[in-house]
Design a protein around this motif. Sequence first.
Motif, PDB file in Angstrom:
ATOM      1  N   GLY A  38       0.619  -1.174   0.008  1.00 37.63           N
ATOM      2  CA  GLY A  38       0.099   0.044  -0.042  1.00 37.63           C
ATOM      3  C   GLY A  38       0.845   1.416  -0.065  1.00 37.63           C
ATOM      4  O   GLY A  38       2.105   1.116  -0.029  1.00 37.63           O
ATOM      5  N   SER A  39       0.130   2.208   0.140  1.00 39.36           N
ATOM      6  CA  SER A  39       0.796   3.704   0.260  1.00 39.36           C
ATOM      7  C   SER A  39       1.574   3.937   1.514  1.00 39.36           C
ATOM      8  O   SER A  39       1.323   3.668   2.453  1.00 39.36           O
ATOM      9  CB  SER A  39      -0.113   4.799  -0.130  1.00 39.36           C
ATOM     10  N   PHE A  40       2.643   4.838   1.308  1.00 44.08           N
ATOM     11  CA  PHE A  40       3.300   5.096   2.265  1.00 44.08           C
ATOM     12  C   PHE A  40       3.863   4.144   3.089  1.00 44.08           C
ATOM     13  O   PHE A  40       4.199   4.310   4.313  1.00 44.08           O
ATOM     14  CB  PHE A  40       2.824   6.254   3.164  1.00 44.08           C
ATOM     15  N   ALA A  41       4.272   2.962   2.713  1.00 45.71           N
ATOM     16  CA  ALA A  41       4.781   1.804   3.241  1.00 45.71           C
ATOM     17  C   ALA A  41       6.158   1.352   2.564  1.00 45.71           C
ATOM     18  O   ALA A  41       6.246   1.917   1.362  1.00 45.71           O
ATOM     19  CB  ALA A  41       3.787   0.806   3.540  1.00 45.71           C
ATOM     20  N   ILE A  42       6.692   0.357   3.288  1.00 47.26           N
ATOM     21  CA  ILE A  42       8.182  -0.023   2.562  1.00 47.26           C
ATOM     22  C   ILE A  42       8.152  -1.693   2.788  1.00 47.26           C
ATOM     23  O   ILE A  42       7.700  -2.132   3.703  1.00 47.26           O
ATOM     24  CB  ILE A  42       9.237   0.524   3.057  1.00 47.26           C
ATOM     25  N   CYS A  43       8.402  -2.289   1.829  1.00 43.40           N
ATOM     26  CA  CYS A  43       8.555  -3.778   1.808  1.00 43.40           C
ATOM     27  C   CYS A  43       9.876  -3.928   1.946  1.00 43.40           C
ATOM     28  O   CYS A  43      10.712  -3.607   1.205  1.00 43.40           O
ATOM     29  CB  CYS A  43       7.792  -4.250   0.523  1.00 43.40           C
ATOM     30  N   ASN A  44      10.035  -5.057   2.936  1.00 44.03           N
ATOM     31  CA  ASN A  44      11.460  -5.723   3.008  1.00 44.03           C
ATOM     32  C   ASN A  44      11.412  -7.220   3.111  1.00 44.03           C
ATOM     33  O   ASN A  44      11.043  -7.558   4.136  1.00 44.03           O
ATOM     34  CB  ASN A  44      12.248  -5.209   4.191  1.00 44.03           C
ATOM     35  N   ALA A  45      11.976  -7.704   2.016  1.00 44.73           N
ATOM     36  CA  ALA A  45      11.642  -9.446   1.924  1.00 44.73           C
ATOM     37  C   ALA A  45      12.556 -10.066   3.199  1.00 44.73           C
ATOM     38  O   ALA A  45      12.223 -10.971   3.553  1.00 44.73           O
ATOM     39  CB  ALA A  45      12.241  -9.805   0.812  1.00 44.73           C
ATOM     40  N   GLN A  46      13.517  -9.334   3.959  1.00 43.82           N
ATOM     41  CA  GLN A  46      14.280  -9.839   4.740  1.00 43.82           C
ATOM     42  C   GLN A  46      13.462  -9.621   6.380  1.00 43.82           C
ATOM     43  O   GLN A  46      14.214 -10.142   7.282  1.00 43.82           O
ATOM     44  CB  GLN A  46      15.529  -9.293   4.914  1.00 43.82           C
ATOM     45  N   SER A  47      12.590  -9.068   6.442  1.00 42.44           N
ATOM     46  CA  SER A  47      11.664  -8.823   7.537  1.00 42.44           C
ATOM     47  C   SER A  47      10.416  -9.482   7.463  1.00 42.44           C
ATOM     48  O   SER A  47       9.954 -10.119   6.519  1.00 42.44           O
ATOM     49  CB  SER A  47      11.328  -7.290   7.719  1.00 42.44           C
ATOM     50  N   SER A  48      10.029  -9.784   8.848  1.00 36.76           N
ATOM     51  CA  SER A  48       8.702 -10.427   8.893  1.00 36.76           C
ATOM     52  C   SER A  48       7.872  -9.810  10.104  1.00 36.76           C
ATOM     53  O   SER A  48       8.305  -9.492  11.326  1.00 36.76           O
ATOM     54  CB  SER A  48       8.923 -11.700   9.381  1.00 36.76           C
ATOM     55  N   PRO A  49       6.786  -8.962   9.723  1.00 36.72           N
ATOM     56  CA  PRO A  49       6.132  -9.213   8.414  1.00 36.72           C
ATOM     57  C   PRO A  49       7.108  -8.447   7.381  1.00 36.72           C
ATOM     58  O   PRO A  49       7.584  -7.388   7.886  1.00 36.72           O
ATOM     59  CB  PRO A  49       4.803  -8.645   8.806  1.00 36.72           C
ATOM     60  N   ILE A  50       6.752  -8.569   6.197  1.00 37.30           N
ATOM     61  CA  ILE A  50       7.521  -7.781   5.235  1.00 37.30           C
ATOM     62  C   ILE A  50       7.028  -6.244   4.902  1.00 37.30           C
ATOM     63  O   ILE A  50       7.901  -5.583   4.403  1.00 37.30           O
ATOM     64  CB  ILE A  50       7.386  -8.446   3.669  1.00 37.30           C
ATOM     65  N   CYS A  51       5.957  -5.764   5.311  1.00 36.62           N
ATOM     66  CA  CYS A  51       5.475  -4.588   5.188  1.00 36.62           C
ATOM     67  C   CYS A  51       5.601  -3.752   6.593  1.00 36.62           C
ATOM     68  O   CYS A  51       5.225  -4.119   7.701  1.00 36.62           O
ATOM     69  CB  CYS A  51       4.141  -4.513   4.621  1.00 36.62           C
ATOM     70  N   SER A  52       6.025  -2.612   6.410  1.00 36.80           N
ATOM     71  CA  SER A  52       5.919  -1.633   7.575  1.00 36.80           C
ATOM     72  C   SER A  52       5.517  -0.238   7.174  1.00 36.80           C
ATOM     73  O   SER A  52       6.003  -0.004   5.931  1.00 36.80           O
ATOM     74  CB  SER A  52       7.257  -1.566   8.470  1.00 36.80           C
ATOM     75  N   CYS A  53       5.067   0.637   7.995  1.00 38.21           N
ATOM     76  CA  CYS A  53       4.835   1.993   7.677  1.00 38.21           C
ATOM     77  C   CYS A  53       6.183   2.805   7.753  1.00 38.21           C
ATOM     78  O   CYS A  53       7.110   2.490   8.659  1.00 38.21           O
ATOM     79  CB  CYS A  53       3.784   2.615   8.595  1.00 38.21           C
ATOM     80  N   LEU A  54       6.236   3.859   6.894  1.00 41.29           N
ATOM     81  CA  LEU A  54       7.244   4.825   7.019  1.00 41.29           C
ATOM     82  C   LEU A  54       7.314   5.531   8.267  1.00 41.29           C
ATOM     83  O   LEU A  54       6.278   5.663   8.850  1.00 41.29           O
ATOM     84  CB  LEU A  54       7.464   5.571   5.742  1.00 41.29           C
ATOM     85  N   LYS A  55       8.408   5.917   8.604  1.00 37.31           N
ATOM     86  CA  LYS A  55       8.501   6.847   9.820  1.00 37.31           C
ATOM     87  C   LYS A  55       7.586   7.866   9.682  1.00 37.31           C
ATOM     88  O   LYS A  55       7.708   8.736   8.663  1.00 37.31           O
ATOM     89  CB  LYS A  55       9.925   7.027  10.236  1.00 37.31           C
ATOM     90  N   GLY A  56       6.922   8.166  10.841  1.00 38.05           N
ATOM     91  CA  GLY A  56       6.133   9.489  10.668  1.00 38.05           C
ATOM     92  C   GLY A  56       4.542   9.094  10.086  1.00 38.05           C
ATOM     93  O   GLY A  56       3.687   9.827  10.029  1.00 38.05           O
ATOM     94  N   PHE A  57       4.454   7.766   9.763  1.00 35.67           N
ATOM     95  CA  PHE A  57       2.941   7.289   9.248  1.00 35.67           C
ATOM     96  C   PHE A  57       2.557   6.129  10.141  1.00 35.67           C
ATOM     97  O   PHE A  57       3.482   5.445  10.911  1.00 35.67           O
ATOM     98  CB  PHE A  57       3.349   6.839   7.883  1.00 35.67           C
ATOM     99  N   GLU A  58       1.249   5.949  10.009  1.00 36.30           N
ATOM    100  CA  GLU A  58       0.633   4.563  10.845  1.00 36.30           C
ATOM    101  C   GLU A  58      -0.396   4.079   9.940  1.00 36.30           C
ATOM    102  O   GLU A  58      -0.710   4.626   8.939  1.00 36.30           O
ATOM    103  CB  GLU A  58       0.038   5.202  11.895  1.00 36.30           C
ATOM    104  N   ALA A  59      -0.676   2.717  10.276  1.00 34.52           N
ATOM    105  CA  ALA A  59      -1.632   1.860   9.494  1.00 34.52           C
ATOM    106  C   ALA A  59      -2.837   2.534   9.181  1.00 34.52           C
ATOM    107  O   ALA A  59      -3.533   3.230  10.374  1.00 34.52           O
ATOM    108  CB  ALA A  59      -1.462   0.690   9.966  1.00 34.52           C
ATOM    109  N   ARG A  60      -3.337   2.837   8.166  1.00 30.28           N
ATOM    110  CA  ARG A  60      -4.807   3.375   7.928  1.00 30.28           C
ATOM    111  C   ARG A  60      -5.795   2.356   8.445  1.00 30.28           C
ATOM    112  O   ARG A  60      -6.513   3.196   9.279  1.00 30.28           O
ATOM    113  CB  ARG A  60      -5.174   3.301   6.339  1.00 30.28           C
ATOM    114  N   ASN A  61      -5.675   1.280   8.590  1.00 26.13           N
ATOM    115  CA  ASN A  61      -6.745   0.543   9.223  1.00 26.13           C
ATOM    116  C   ASN A  61      -5.948  -0.514  10.074  1.00 26.13           C
ATOM    117  O   ASN A  61      -5.227  -1.526   9.591  1.00 26.13           O
ATOM    118  CB  ASN A  61      -7.565  -0.376   8.356  1.00 26.13           C
ATOM    119  N   LYS A  62      -5.885  -0.233  11.314  1.00 26.43           N
ATOM    120  CA  LYS A  62      -4.925  -1.119  12.194  1.00 26.43           C
ATOM    121  C   LYS A  62      -5.119  -2.461  12.606  1.00 26.43           C
ATOM    122  O   LYS A  62      -4.412  -3.275  12.433  1.00 26.43           O
ATOM    123  CB  LYS A  62      -4.802  -0.620  13.569  1.00 26.43           C
ATOM    124  N   GLU A  63      -6.522  -2.869  12.233  1.00 27.36           N
ATOM    125  CA  GLU A  63      -7.005  -4.080  12.281  1.00 27.36           C
ATOM    126  C   GLU A  63      -6.712  -5.120  11.057  1.00 27.36           C
ATOM    127  O   GLU A  63      -6.310  -6.183  11.142  1.00 27.36           O
ATOM    128  CB  GLU A  63      -8.549  -4.290  12.700  1.00 27.36           C
TER     129      GLU A  63
END
Length: 843
Positions: free
Chosen positions: A295-320
């Motif tokens: 999704g938008s304003f997030a970054i994907c890292n294949a070496q992380s789990s979970p692979i997606c995280s919000c950019l610093k200064g941003f939070e999930a639009r729908n946390k659930e």
Amino acid sequence: MGFSSRANLFFVLLMLCCCVLDVGIAIDTITSSQSIKDPEVLTSKDGNFTLGFFTPQNSTNRYVGIWWKSQSTIIWVANRNQPLNDSSGIVTIHEDGNLVLLKGQKQVIWTTNLSNSSSNRTSQFSDYGKLVLTEATTGNILWDSFQQPSNTLLPGMKLSTNNSTGKKVELTSWKSPSNPSVGSFSSGVVQGINIVEVFIWNETQPYWRSGPWNGRLFTGIQSMATLYRTGFQGGNDGEGYANIYYTIPSSSEFLIYMLNLQGQLLLTEWDDERKEMEVTWTSQDSDCDVYGICGSFAICNAQSSPICSCLKGFEARNKEEWNRQNWTGGCVRRTQLQCERVKDHNTSTDTKEDGFLKLQMVKVPYFAEGSPVEPDICRSQCLENCSCVAYSHDDGIGCMSWTGNLLDIQQFSDAGLDLYVRIAHTELDKGKNTKIIIIITVIIGAVVIITCSCAYVMRRTSNHPAKIWHLIKLRKGNRNGFVQSKFDETPEHPSHRVIEELTQVQQQEMFVFDFKRVATATNNFHQSNKLGQGGFGPVYKGKLQDGQEIAVKRLSRASGQGLEEFMNEVVVISKLQHRNLVRLFGSCIEGEEKMLLYEYMPNKSLDVFIFDPSKSKLLDWRKRISIIEGIARGLLYLHRDSRLRIIHRDLKASNILLDEELNPKISDFGMARIFGGTEDQANTLRVVGTYGYMSPEYAMQGLFSEKSDVFSFGVLVLEIVSGRRNSSFYDNENFLSLLGFAWIQWKEGNILSLVDPGTYDPSYHKEILRCIHIGFLCVQELAVERPTMATVISMLNSDDVFLPPPSQPAFILRQNMLNSVSSEEIHNFVSINTVSITDIHGR
């Protein structure tokens, strides 16, 4: 001989020479008077390329195409969407000057469709695999096959687009291995404002992109530096076209890019020793390569789990949704930008200027605007424009800036570009204080934990001093890198230790549910919601308040084995994320209750389908091969692509769950082992798993490795193809296992007796045969002879990959394994203290 006779002889010889000359010309040329009829062919002068008629595997239709070396490498098809159903095809120059494919003498099946007519044209076949139509008098090229590619990009072939005219040259995938008509995926060039990228689309939706082209390489392809020998070139040509093409440095090499059925671009290279094409690169190394997966304003890292995280200064639009790892909603800004506050007439006293968060070595987002300015000017221009949310700079491109949502950012370990994301200055200030906060928190937390732990241990061990030494051994017992090793050393299962470890994992990896919420979701664990029973305890279906359906694995209080599996599974699967692995939503630990919550699989497990005569009919061959490929991808992720190296050790049909579309997901990681970075095999005194699926070196010696899972996969493949259980196959006369029965049928060429009658389709005969062959390669007795899962996937996805002849499989007799060990070893081997056998239960 008289003059007249000599003259006649001379005339005959002259005519023969002319005929030979004409034949020589016709080798690579078509004219209005010289056609090719099925099964005739044209051959390039170097003999590498052929133009002719062919029939795809498992098909009866005829097509005109171009292939390299053999028909296993089709690189272009003329009548993709207009197949011939007989052998009456003729390729010729029509009376209007077009190159055409005729059915019989009259019906036009395919044409170059040039509007200006002329009868003086020829078609020639070049050494580059290009078919051209030229004006005979001027030599001008009027049409060539490079302008209408199929699924293959050849050296010198240009992918191009013109935003003004809308004209494009794109690759399009085949519909299936037996049908070369236009499939779901396409690939071509996208031209933005001074930015050029290559995209893959699924129908009309973006599926993958290369990142911006900087005149030398694609900045969003991490491995591009190693692929630069293919000599990519292109960009804006100054005439309204943006194009990308490549050349090869040596005529002795042959490299092509192919868009496959799964929407992946594959770089394949001719291996002259093995006489086949070998895949050396693919556009999709991980789920992060799927366009916009986070999704938008997030970054994907294949070496992380979970692979997606919000950019610093941003939070999930729908946390659930985000906690359920549904990331499509993306992230939103936590703090309003200063320039937005001014624009909205916000009277806040905070007037500090916005700043930029630097992300290093990333694939920059899509929808960039380019301008040829220096980095400092690039930054100031973005800062002065309130709509600018990010900028980046590359010497070959110049300044790139973004004004909309930032989509499809990926973190690389090297290469990539630096991206500067605009955030409020208060978010930057938080970053400055983060280290101090973390240090203070860690120190205070460590003191509290140590104090509480000492008090707890002293209280628990005050009457039993020996327990102190036991706990110390548990603390030190995990040096070999295996999660389960801490339990292998002792028959005791200290529940307080499990709770402690699970709590740590919960805090870092998982969403925590309270008991009341889980009980409500399962209607207080009502019997009608019970899905199955395992060694760990029962599994229930549930539904959360938001409508999310779940499967709840509830640890039985009386299960010693289940406690160990429960601990192992939560530690392992909490760190994994793949579309072919069952997804863990969270856990619940309250008092004596220990539960894991998974995504609910409405179609239960694979064994429910393939071993049930009525339900097996629902799995035709296309669905079965799709399930086999999905399991293979999941195993490859476990072995090589996840951040951990994991051996499953209990792969079987009942541990393959099926979602609503019958897509497979590997489950039950209670037996799994994690390998250290340099380890490739290990030994255990506690053999766990299911007889019938165990490899011989594991069952008899306790040795396990990736090849142990490969053996289990091979058994599973043969079960899926045949519809018979290996563990319960019975042959009165010969005491054969399923592997033994299958091997005899294979050696005798009696494949039909092996294949599930409800599955067999003559049009897929070769594919079924190849799949059985792969299954036998996986169950060979010596582990070194079995392929890796990476090789298995190549074998499944490409008919060009050579399959060596398999050797006789292990355990072809039902008693083979136990007969090979002594009576004393048999007694030890089946002892409950050394062997854990998992029964098969439907879910």
